[in-house]
Design a protein around this motif. Structure first.
Motif, PDB file in Angstrom:
ATOM      1  N   ILE A  12       0.588  -1.043   0.188  1.00 45.30           N
ATOM      2  CA  ILE A  12      -0.002  -0.073  -0.041  1.00 45.30           C
ATOM      3  C   ILE A  12       0.776   1.219   0.076  1.00 45.30           C
ATOM      4  N   GLU A  13       2.088   1.114   0.222  1.00 42.63           N
ATOM      5  CA  GLU A  13       3.036   2.520   0.286  1.00 42.63           C
ATOM      6  C   GLU A  13       4.543   1.843  -0.017  1.00 42.63           C
ATOM      7  N   LEU A  14       5.057   2.649  -0.607  1.00 41.43           N
ATOM      8  CA  LEU A  14       6.698   2.532  -0.859  1.00 41.43           C
ATOM      9  C   LEU A  14       7.209   3.819  -1.070  1.00 41.43           C
ATOM     10  N   GLY A  15       8.331   3.817  -0.489  1.00 38.72           N
ATOM     11  CA  GLY A  15       9.104   5.327  -0.647  1.00 38.72           C
ATOM     12  C   GLY A  15      10.485   5.384   0.230  1.00 38.72           C
ATOM     13  N   GLN A  16      11.026   6.466   0.133  1.00 39.66           N
ATOM     14  CA  GLN A  16      12.550   6.551   1.106  1.00 39.66           C
ATOM     15  C   GLN A  16      11.824   6.607   2.362  1.00 39.66           C
ATOM     16  N   SER A  17      12.813   5.880   3.267  1.00 36.86           N
ATOM     17  CA  SER A  17      12.203   5.704   4.736  1.00 36.86           C
ATOM     18  C   SER A  17      12.179   7.079   5.431  1.00 36.86           C
ATOM     19  N   GLU A  18      12.871   7.761   5.245  1.00 36.20           N
ATOM     20  CA  GLU A  18      12.627   9.233   5.885  1.00 36.20           C
ATOM     21  C   GLU A  18      11.539  10.007   5.758  1.00 36.20           C
ATOM     22  N   THR A  19      11.048  10.006   4.452  1.00 34.68           N
ATOM     23  CA  THR A  19       9.860  10.501   3.799  1.00 34.68           C
ATOM     24  C   THR A  19       8.721   9.766   4.098  1.00 34.68           C
ATOM     25  N   VAL A  20       8.678   8.475   4.014  1.00 35.42           N
ATOM     26  CA  VAL A  20       7.437   7.777   4.415  1.00 35.42           C
ATOM     27  C   VAL A  20       7.165   7.776   5.966  1.00 35.42           C
ATOM     28  N   TYR A  21       8.198   8.165   6.740  1.00 32.31           N
ATOM     29  CA  TYR A  21       7.965   8.093   8.265  1.00 32.31           C
ATOM     30  C   TYR A  21       7.376   9.609   8.715  1.00 32.31           C
ATOM     31  N   ARG A  22       7.941  10.624   7.827  1.00 35.96           N
ATOM     32  CA  ARG A  22       7.662  12.018   8.232  1.00 35.96           C
ATOM     33  C   ARG A  22       6.268  12.270   7.505  1.00 35.96           C
ATOM     34  N   GLN A  23       6.035  11.914   6.289  1.00 38.12           N
ATOM     35  CA  GLN A  23       4.651  12.217   5.390  1.00 38.12           C
ATOM     36  C   GLN A  23       4.161  10.804   4.828  1.00 38.12           C
ATOM     37  N   PRO A  24       3.551  10.070   5.827  1.00 41.59           N
ATOM     38  CA  PRO A  24       3.000   8.864   5.219  1.00 41.59           C
ATOM     39  C   PRO A  24       1.720   9.193   4.365  1.00 41.59           C
ATOM     40  N   LEU A  25       1.679   8.562   3.130  1.00 37.63           N
ATOM     41  CA  LEU A  25       0.411   8.820   2.200  1.00 37.63           C
ATOM     42  C   LEU A  25      -0.815   8.106   2.737  1.00 37.63           C
ATOM     43  N   HIS A  26      -0.410   6.891   3.150  1.00 36.55           N
ATOM     44  CA  HIS A  26      -1.758   5.966   3.399  1.00 36.55           C
ATOM     45  C   HIS A  26      -2.061   5.917   5.007  1.00 36.55           C
ATOM     46  N   PRO A  27      -3.434   6.137   5.232  1.00 37.83           N
ATOM     47  CA  PRO A  27      -3.759   6.177   6.746  1.00 37.83           C
ATOM     48  C   PRO A  27      -3.372   4.836   7.570  1.00 37.83           C
ATOM     49  N   TYR A  28      -3.077   3.838   6.889  1.00 36.88           N
ATOM     50  CA  TYR A  28      -2.628   2.492   7.742  1.00 36.88           C
ATOM     51  C   TYR A  28      -1.085   2.718   8.052  1.00 36.88           C
ATOM     52  N   THR A  29      -0.531   3.530   7.299  1.00 41.36           N
ATOM     53  CA  THR A  29       0.930   3.610   7.444  1.00 41.36           C
ATOM     54  C   THR A  29       0.952   4.693   8.621  1.00 41.36           C
ATOM     55  N   ARG A  30       0.231   5.567   8.885  1.00 41.04           N
ATOM     56  CA  ARG A  30       0.058   6.525  10.045  1.00 41.04           C
ATOM     57  C   ARG A  30      -0.354   5.891  10.999  1.00 41.04           C
ATOM     58  N   ALA A  31      -1.278   4.741  11.056  1.00 37.41           N
ATOM     59  CA  ALA A  31      -1.621   4.109  12.052  1.00 37.41           C
ATOM     60  C   ALA A  31      -0.476   3.154  12.661  1.00 37.41           C
ATOM     61  N   LEU A  32       0.142   2.676  11.699  1.00 36.63           N
ATOM     62  CA  LEU A  32       1.310   1.932  12.209  1.00 36.63           C
ATOM     63  C   LEU A  32       2.485   2.988  13.100  1.00 36.63           C
ATOM     64  N   ILE A  33       2.771   3.856  12.449  1.00 31.07           N
ATOM     65  CA  ILE A  33       3.751   4.849  13.109  1.00 31.07           C
ATOM     66  C   ILE A  33       3.273   5.468  14.400  1.00 31.07           C
ATOM     67  N   ASP A  34       1.807   5.606  14.302  1.00 32.53           N
ATOM     68  CA  ASP A  34       1.341   6.461  15.619  1.00 32.53           C
ATOM     69  C   ASP A  34       1.337   5.133  16.739  1.00 32.53           C
TER      70      ASP A  34
ATOM     71  N   LYS B 238      -7.285   0.266  -5.823  1.00 30.64           N
ATOM     72  CA  LYS B 238      -6.477   1.126  -6.860  1.00 30.64           C
ATOM     73  C   LYS B 238      -5.279   0.519  -6.891  1.00 30.64           C
ATOM     74  N   SER B 239      -4.708   0.788  -8.064  1.00 37.16           N
ATOM     75  CA  SER B 239      -3.308   0.192  -8.279  1.00 37.16           C
ATOM     76  C   SER B 239      -2.351   0.590  -7.131  1.00 37.16           C
ATOM     77  N   ALA B 240      -1.311  -0.036  -6.932  1.00 40.36           N
ATOM     78  CA  ALA B 240      -0.348   0.312  -5.950  1.00 40.36           C
ATOM     79  C   ALA B 240       0.441   1.686  -6.070  1.00 40.36           C
ATOM     80  N   ASP B 241       0.569   1.968  -7.531  1.00 41.82           N
ATOM     81  CA  ASP B 241       0.957   3.244  -7.872  1.00 41.82           C
ATOM     82  C   ASP B 241       0.375   4.454  -7.142  1.00 41.82           C
ATOM     83  N   HIS B 242      -0.731   4.328  -6.802  1.00 41.19           N
ATOM     84  CA  HIS B 242      -1.387   5.290  -6.181  1.00 41.19           C
ATOM     85  C   HIS B 242      -0.863   5.825  -4.813  1.00 41.19           C
ATOM     86  N   TRP B 243      -0.175   4.893  -4.173  1.00 41.18           N
ATOM     87  CA  TRP B 243       0.406   5.117  -2.937  1.00 41.18           C
ATOM     88  C   TRP B 243       1.982   5.076  -2.922  1.00 41.18           C
TER      89      TRP B 243
END
Length: 566
Positions: free
Chosen positions: A503-525, A558-563
């Motif tokens: 559901i999300e793929l990106g540079q580690s610092e960017t993903v942790y600072r600005q997660p695109l997907h609400p599930y990623t935010r849930a994990l970080i929180d 949605k395609s994975a590319d969306h996230w």
């Protein structure tokens, strides 16, 4: 404040042939009513042995326990017989163990085991005990309790079984709960739910807790006071804020310094990585067919690539498909559909002979080193085995020299090669697993939850080791983990999985600072922070269900590319 439990000068010795081995040395501590006392320290520091000694759970034939005094509610329990302790254990004092599967009888249904405990201590009828047990299972957050009541322990997931064990421990409403590493093997969301549950039940029952853990984030959110143990002794004791803000003992400082922090920026971001793709996964699908005719879509249309020399982190909760994805890349599981390309070769089409040759280039380090190392083989034979398979170093002297070199590379001594796996600590066993993986000089290694059961200081050592090996040998890693803080500091990019989908793929610092997907935010929180005030506020503010996102189907369709970030 009057103590609920008071322990003075507790020592424990293990009987080994003709001598005694001291594992706990004159430990003293107390627990007040309604208080949470944290006991922290590395593996082998004596934390669990101390707790078991308090509960009289140590084998009297193999251990020698001495104590000046041990009082529970002003009763001197140090001189209690096992029969006397049986009246206290379960009813007055309960224990949650690290491995819930070992705490349950695998041949008995969960409900029956709860009923037995309730009837033994509360003198209820069978009908009353069942009603009470069902209510307790509901209170700990288990759904479909009528169905779950008649299931066996192996039919529960890890998080669900941990909840059932909490229900078992609390069914008699004890005044003292000893929780021994209750969340070590759980992912961050389930961990947050379990900790919140324990806090709520503590307030409701006015219960005291002894929390044994090596996770300082958990300590920050749960504990009032902290005891730090090293080599069987208490080296520091203070309230939780003082421990974090101004630790006094060098060992405590070392443990805190080793802790990976989500709230700190990544120490070093590697920008010189090659752009050459080493391994590419396209539209991976894996369907498991169950005996009852049902299908489980463990991996569902997953695509990503791993560049040469990089570390890609793969995160998500238990059951999200992380490990299955790693096994598909290595062809340890067959694909239902999709393709895996390594150096331009479609390895999912390889025959048995070609796959054997491929094993030299791609290796795996398993989560549990104890079960992945043959207990009947010495270290020299464990590391030499893959060399034999691939025809490397046929000369005995050169092979032995290479094994010595590998052991030195992973921080072990050459003398260790003549020992058996059981003679090593968990961290040392994991190093042996790494040495075995490196024996065939691979280019790509899948690290499957290799840090989950290790102490923070050992974790820090393993991460540094992986980084150094990557720099020296040009290795590429797929790092599968549920420890998001460690992933942030080790990995170049991060991929997030949920219910078999990427559901999300990106540079580690960017993903942790600005997660695109609400599930990623849930994990970080959900990741515990090593700040007592912040973590306690976060834990108190958490409402059951807020971290369990019910995603709209359109999001996952949605395609994975969306996230995906590129």
């Amino acid at each position: 404040m009057k103590s609920l439990l008071e322990v003075k000068d507790l020592s424990v010795n293990f009987k080994q042939l003709n001598h005694m081995h001291t594992v706990v040395k004159r430990v003293h501590f107390n627990v007040a009513p309604g208080e949470t006392l944290g006991i922290v320290g590395e593996s082998g520091s004596g934390k669990s042995v101390t707790a078991k000694a308090v509960m009289h759970l140590l084998d009297e034939h193999q251990t020698d326990v001495t104590v000046q005094s041990m009082h529970y509610r002003n009763e001197k329990i140090s001189s209690f017989s096992q029969k006397q302790m049986e009246k206290i254990r379960g009813k007055e004092m309960s224990m949650i163990f690290q491995d819930p599967m070992s705490a349950f009888n695998p041949t008995m249904k969960i409900g029956k085991q709860l009923i037995e405990t309730a009837r033994a201590h509360l003198k209820l009828s069978k009908k009353e005990a069942k009603t009470y047990a069902l209510d307790m299972l509901t209170r700990v957050g288990i759904d479909q309790v009528e169905t779950r009541f008649d299931q066996y322990p192996h039919e529960f997931s890890g998080g669900m079984l941990q909840r059932a064990m909490i229900a078992m421990a609390l069914i008699c409403r004890p005044k003292l709960l000893i929780a021994d590493e209750p969340t070590t093997a759980l992912d961050v969301r389930i961990q947050a739910q379990i900790l919140k549950l324990m806090k709520e039940l503590q307030q409701e029952f006015h219960m005291s807790i002894i929390l044994i853990t090596h996770d300082f984030g958990v300590v920050a959110g749960m504990c009032d006071r902290v005891v730090v143990m090293k080599d069987g002794e208490i080296v520091e004791e203070n309230d939780v804020t003082a421990i974090f803000d101004s630790p006094q003992h060098p060992y405590t400082k070392r443990l805190l310094e080793a802790l990976p922090r989500m709230d700190e920026p990544k120490q070093k971001d590697r920008t010189h990585l090659e752009q050459e793709t080493l391994i590419k996964a396209e539209n991976l699908h894996k369907v498991f067919h169950l005996k009852n005719g049902k299908k489980v879509h463990a991996v569902n249309d997953v695509s990503f690539d791993i560049r040469k020399g990089e570390t890609l982190g793969l995160v998500g909760e238990s059951g999200s498909g992380k490990s299955t994805t790693g096994r598909l890349l290595l062809q340890l599981e067959s694909l239902t559909s999709g393709s895996v390309t390594y150096k331009g070769m479609r390895i999912h089409r390889f025959n048995k002979k070609e796959r054997l040759a491929l094993r030299r280039d791609i290796q795996i380090i398993f989560q549990d080193p104890k079960s992945s190392l043959n207990p009947r083989m010495k270290v020299i034979d464990i590391i030499a085995q893959p060399m034999h398979v691939h025809g490397l170093y046929p000369d005995k002297e050169k092979r032995t020299a290479r094994i010595e070199e590998l052991l030195m590379l992973v921080g072990l001594d050459k003398e260790h090669m003549y020992r058996y796996p059981h003679e090593f600590s968990g961290g040392q066993q994991q190093r042996i697993g790494i040495a075995r993986a490196l024996a065939v000089e691979p280019e790509f290694i899948v690290c499957d939850e290799i840090l989950s059961a290790l102490d923070v200081s050992i974790q820090a050592q393993m991460v540094e080791l992986l980084k150094n090996l990557q720099e020296k040998l040009g290795l590429t890693y797929l790092f599968i983990a549920h420890d998001l803080a460690m992933v942030k500091h080790l990995c170049d990019r991060v991929a997030v999985m949920y219910q078999g989908k990427l559901i999300e793929l990106g540079q580690s610092e960017t993903v942790y600072r600005q997660p695109l997907h609400p599930y990623t935010r849930a994990l970080i929180d959900a990741v515990p922070l090593p700040h007592p005030k912040k973590e306690k506020e976060k834990l108190l503010a958490y409402q059951p269900g807020t971290l369990t996102y019910q995603f709209k189907e359109t999001w996952l369709e949605k395609s994975a590319d969306h996230w995906v970030r590129e």
